[in-house]
Scaffold this active site. Sequence first.
Site, PDB file in Angstrom:
ATOM      1  N   HIS A   1       0.173   0.029  15.831  1.00 50.24           N
ATOM      2  CA  HIS A   1      -0.349   1.352  15.445  1.00 50.24           C
ATOM      3  C   HIS A   1       0.005   2.460  16.431  1.00 50.24           C
ATOM      4  O   HIS A   1      -0.693   3.478  16.482  1.00 50.24           O
ATOM      5  CB  HIS A   1      -1.878   1.346  15.242  1.00 50.24           C
TER       6      HIS A   1
ATOM      7  N   ASP B   1       2.525  -1.484   4.032  1.00 55.57           N
ATOM      8  CA  ASP B   1       2.270  -0.159   4.609  1.00 55.57           C
ATOM      9  C   ASP B   1       2.173  -0.238   6.129  1.00 55.57           C
ATOM     10  O   ASP B   1       1.955  -1.297   6.701  1.00 55.57           O
ATOM     11  CB  ASP B   1       0.967   0.432   4.049  1.00 55.57           C
TER      12      ASP B   1
ATOM     13  N   ASP C   1       3.862  -4.380  12.470  1.00 49.45           N
ATOM     14  CA  ASP C   1       2.636  -4.541  11.693  1.00 49.45           C
ATOM     15  C   ASP C   1       2.819  -3.757  10.400  1.00 49.45           C
ATOM     16  O   ASP C   1       2.568  -2.559  10.364  1.00 49.45           O
ATOM     17  CB  ASP C   1       1.440  -4.010  12.487  1.00 49.45           C
TER      18      ASP C   1
ATOM     19  N   GLU D   1      -3.022  -1.937   3.183  1.00 50.48           N
ATOM     20  CA  GLU D   1      -3.888  -2.768   4.027  1.00 50.48           C
ATOM     21  C   GLU D   1      -4.512  -1.949   5.142  1.00 50.48           C
ATOM     22  O   GLU D   1      -5.672  -2.114   5.489  1.00 50.48           O
ATOM     23  CB  GLU D   1      -3.073  -3.928   4.624  1.00 50.48           C
TER      24      GLU D   1
END
Length: 404
Positions: A375, A79, A137, A171
Site C-alpha cells: 500500500h 485491485d 498486493d 478487495e
Amino acid sequence: MKQVTERFLTYVKHHTTSDDTASTFPSTNRQLQFADFLAKECREIGLQDIAVDRYGYVMATLAATVEGAPTIGFISHMDTSPDAEGAGVMPHIVEHYDGGSIPLSHISITPEEFPVLQNYIGDTIITADGSTLLGADDKAGIAEILTAVAYLKAHPEIPHGKIRIGFTPDEEIGRGVDFFDVEAFGADFAYTIDGGEIGELQYENFNAAHATITIKGKNVHPGSAKNVMVNAALLGAEIVAMLPEREIPAKTEGVEGFFHLVSFQGTVSSATLQYIIRDFDETTFGHRKNMMTMLVDRKKEQYPNAITLEIRDEYANMASCFKDCMYIVDLAEEAMEAVGVTPVIRPIRGGTDGARLSYMNLPCPNIFTGGHNFHGPYEFIPVKSMEKAVETIVKIAELGAKRK
Ligand SMILES: [Zn+2]
C-alpha cells in the site's frame, strides 16, 4: 512458458486502483479491463470454463489429471489500494541485491528502516520507482497462480485434482467477495494468495465490529448554562476516557484485541464517535461489545435521550471454520515444507477475503505472495519468494490429489 517475473511485470503496469467512494461494483471500470486481460491470459494457458461476470470476477478451471481428488481453489485480487498512487507503475529491478540502500526517485528503501532486506541479499528484488505503490498486493498472487497452473498444464504427469482459480475486484475497499459466487466457483476449499513475506500462512483473523456513538447536546449561552447546558463534545470525551486506555492499536500486538477510535467529530450541540472493536477470541470480543454498551448505558442514565449506540458486526475469526477441517491448513504447511519454505503461522491483525469466504462455506486460509510494505511506495518483492509461492501452489495441488 512465461515465468512468474514476466507475468508480474506485465500485470503491475495495469492501473487497477479501487475507489471506496464509488457506489458501482466493481468500483472502477479499469478493473473490468484488467479482468478481460486476465481472461485472455487464461485462454493462452489453455484453461477451461473461463468466465468474467458482470461484476468483474474472473474464474477458470484447470482440469484434473486424476479422478476423485478434491477441487482446490486459488484466489487473488485484481485491485490495488486507493491509499497510494497506482497509475503509471514503473517497476525497478535490483539484481544481486547487495544488502545496501535501494535509491528510488524520491525515496530510498534502506536496510536500517527495513531490516528484513538482509534476508534477501543476493536475490533479485523488484520495487516501484518511488512515486507509486508496486502492486505486489495482489498482482504477485495473480502472477503466482497463473504461473503455477501454466506449469501444471505443461506437466500433465503431475497428479492433481480439478483446480479452480478466481480473481476478485475491490478487495482493498472491503467488498471483494460481496458478489463472489461460491457455488459457481465450486471448490471444496481454497486459498487466497494475498499474504506478505515468504512462509506466511494464516487461518486466524480478528472478530470485528464497528460502533457508532451519537450524542445530542443542549446548547445555551455559556453565561447562563449552569445545570442546563449539555456539551455533546465533552460527553464524548468522557466516554473515550472510560474505555481502557491501554487497549488501543498503538499499545497492542500479537493476539491482543483493542478499541480503536477512528473518528471523533464534536461540537456543543452534537458529537459522533466511530470505533472499531477487534479481538481474536470470540468470548472476549463479546465482552468488549458488552463493555462499550454498559459504559454508554451508564452515561445514558445521567443524560436520558442524549446518546445512542449502534454496534454492527463486520467479520469473524475464520479459525472456527477449520475446527473440523484443519487438514486444509496442514496441506499448505506440508506443501511449504516440501518446497523448502518454513511456514510462519501467525494470526492476521485484520480481515481477509478468505475469512468471509470461510463463512460462506468455502474454507480459505491465506498464503504468502512474498511481498513487503504493501500500500505504499516502499513496497518490494523478492523474485525468489514469488518462485517459492509458485512451487507451493503446485505442491498443494499435487499433495491435495492424494487426499481422495
Ligand atoms: Zn491484498
